[in-house]
Design a protein around this motif. Sequence first.
Motif, PDB file in Angstrom:
ATOM      1  N   ASN A  43       0.928  -1.314  -0.170  1.00 29.65           N
ATOM      2  CA  ASN A  43      -0.140   0.139  -0.294  1.00 29.65           C
ATOM      3  C   ASN A  43       0.647   1.596  -0.310  1.00 29.65           C
ATOM      4  OD1 ASN A  43      -2.427  -1.755   0.559  1.00 29.65           O
ATOM      5  ND2 ASN A  43      -2.057  -1.944   1.986  1.00 29.65           N
ATOM      6  N   GLY A  44       0.447   2.385  -0.551  1.00 32.08           N
ATOM      7  CA  GLY A  44       0.972   3.781  -0.490  1.00 32.08           C
ATOM      8  C   GLY A  44       2.479   3.598  -1.122  1.00 32.08           C
TER       9      GLY A  44
ATOM     10  N   GLU B 242     -10.480   1.561   2.839  1.00 30.65           N
ATOM     11  CA  GLU B 242      -9.837   1.930   4.050  1.00 30.65           C
ATOM     12  C   GLU B 242      -8.127   2.745   4.017  1.00 30.65           C
ATOM     13  OE1 GLU B 242      -8.157   0.512   7.919  1.00 30.65           O
ATOM     14  OE2 GLU B 242      -9.559  -0.562   7.270  1.00 30.65           O
ATOM     15  N   VAL B 243      -7.792   2.012   2.333  1.00 28.24           N
ATOM     16  CA  VAL B 243      -6.065   2.456   2.130  1.00 28.24           C
ATOM     17  C   VAL B 243      -6.700   3.630   0.923  1.00 28.24           C
ATOM     18  CG1 VAL B 243      -4.406   1.749   0.664  1.00 28.24           C
ATOM     19  CG2 VAL B 243      -5.862   0.403   2.458  1.00 28.24           C
TER      20      VAL B 243
ATOM     21  N   ARG C 269      -8.595   5.627   1.391  1.00 31.71           N
ATOM     22  CA  ARG C 269      -9.691   7.467   2.246  1.00 31.71           C
ATOM     23  C   ARG C 269      -7.757   7.400   3.032  1.00 31.71           C
ATOM     24  NH1 ARG C 269     -13.689   4.091   3.629  1.00 31.71           N
ATOM     25  NH2 ARG C 269     -15.580   4.565   2.634  1.00 31.71           N
ATOM     26  N   ARG C 270      -6.354   7.120   2.652  1.00 27.66           N
ATOM     27  CA  ARG C 270      -5.603   7.556   3.278  1.00 27.66           C
ATOM     28  C   ARG C 270      -5.246   8.890   2.277  1.00 27.66           C
ATOM     29  NH1 ARG C 270      -1.372   2.513   4.186  1.00 27.66           N
ATOM     30  NH2 ARG C 270      -2.857   0.777   5.659  1.00 27.66           N
ATOM     31  N   TYR C 271      -5.341   8.253   0.993  1.00 28.93           N
ATOM     32  CA  TYR C 271      -4.706   9.904   0.248  1.00 28.93           C
ATOM     33  C   TYR C 271      -5.620  10.433  -0.241  1.00 28.93           C
ATOM     34  CZ  TYR C 271      -0.935   5.772   0.894  1.00 28.93           C
ATOM     35  OH  TYR C 271      -0.548   5.224   1.402  1.00 28.93           O
TER      36      TYR C 271
END
Length: 590
Positions: free
Chosen positions: A150-151, A206-207, A209-211
């Motif tokens: 992720n990321g 969920e992931v 929404r981090r970015y």
Amino acid sequence: MTEQHTLRSDAGIARRTTTRSRSRWRRTLLALALLPALGALAHAQDAATSTTTASKTAAIASANALATEAGFEVLARGGNAVDAAIAVGSTLSVVQPEASGMGGGFLAVIHDAATGKDTFIDAREMAPQAVSEKDYLKADGTPNRDTSLNGPLAAGIPGFPAGVAYMSGKYGKLPLAASLSPAIRIAEQGFHPSGALVRSIGYKAEVLRRYPASSGKFMPGGKAPVEADLFRDPNQARTLKALAANGADGFYKGAVAKELVKSVRAAGGTWTLVDLANYRAKERQPIELQYAGYKVITAPPPSSGGVAIAEMLNILAPLDLKSMDEAHRIHYLVEAMRRAFRDHNEYLGDPDFVKMPLDMLLSPYYADGLRQSILPEQATKSAWLPSVHAKSPGMHTTHYSIIDKDGNMVSMTATVNTTLGSSFVAGKTGILLNNEMDDFALVSGQPNAFGLIGGSANAPVGGKRMLSSMSPSIVVGKDRLAVIGSPGGSTIITQVFEAILAFVDGKDAGQITAQKRIHHQFLPDRIDIEKGSDIPADVLARLKAMGYEINDTETWGNMNVVVWDKTSNTKTAASDPRNPNGLGKVETAH
């Protein structure tokens, strides 16, 4: 315009669409109106049907109807199979981002009909120069699955834009802008998201929404889309226009490159403008071998698939599989898989960085020795063969198979790795980045997301390409040939292997895509068999008596196959009835 018909396969059910006017045809199937006298083909899950078309036909099989239509639109403009592959792939970047896209990479086998040349395009992602194992470890020294999946740290430098620019310039007939135009139009005007995309967004919400750029693209207004929504992607459309106008430099240099690097570094990644500027698509010699009177053309490293497929076919070559009962046939297939995956884990990596014993691995004499180690009535335990640990395979990526009217062929597999890749959209570019760094052996002795382990040959180094299971292939016989490939993580290799065997046995495109699959990848030491398989209970009992563990699992893969019967000059295309988005479309046209 005379009456025309298209048969399309939606979730394995044939549906007829009839048109009687040019305007209605355009409304229904976009640029397919440009194709005269359209032939038809559809495949249901349990039985394949095909129609014979006139000479000089074209066939495309992809995982999404809009992508297939984009390919036919480009063929209608005078393009060839390479131009159509670019149109299909770039459209999938827009409508199927969960599986592939401009932020990922691809591997492709191309056959040029005029010269008879077969070649391989390596547009695999590569590690940034600043890659460091410490970024993928927790404080206690165990693997950090979050940063590897992720990321921005999960993302390798994309190869897709460079690859399509290279293919267009060297092997296409149309300008790159023409081949990208369907994708640009769809991104701007919008499309209804497939069920698979909707589910993927929900799964990764969920992931995402981090970015901010990721949530902005995939959850506009703060909500995940539903299938009835009109989904637009104007930022990716602008990036595609830059690629169309300036070729690879439109992505790897200039404003797009600056935005990519700015957004990646702001979120903790290590990319630089030099990393992007240094990326090159590479042309390599494909692996070729003979099996049962057919020539198999498949992917070389950094794909591990072609080597493994060649090794498995060489092991089986002297055996009369047709004369065996089903239990023994599966036994020998599995033992070939086991040995090929053992070598996959041990030896293979980026050929520009690693010296591999390919002459040995591809040698029939090496296969003779491996075959002699197979016990005719007993499973070999993987623990008896030295190597490593693994877990369950995963199911992402996409594949498309194309033959044009002149006999040019493209077998192309593209990916962003796992569902929605890294879940990181790079700022205003609209480009969803891959998480292919996880395909390196980031931590020695630890499996990646697909359960595969590599040694030092696949360790991460700046500028190095990670090993891939993608296995685009072409199989050529005297009177029949096939273009074959599939997504499916580590199962790609065994899917393509089993598809080649099925084609050699005389099965058609629909039967090949629909057949039930088995899989063994050395570790875990078990045979995976699809739920609902038609393998009889007594055969399973016999395999268990031989010492096999049988694992009943969900279906896997999303194979797309085109078969050309030269005796009747009939090209047929089939899209996998397992297709999760229900939009798989198969057609022939002339």
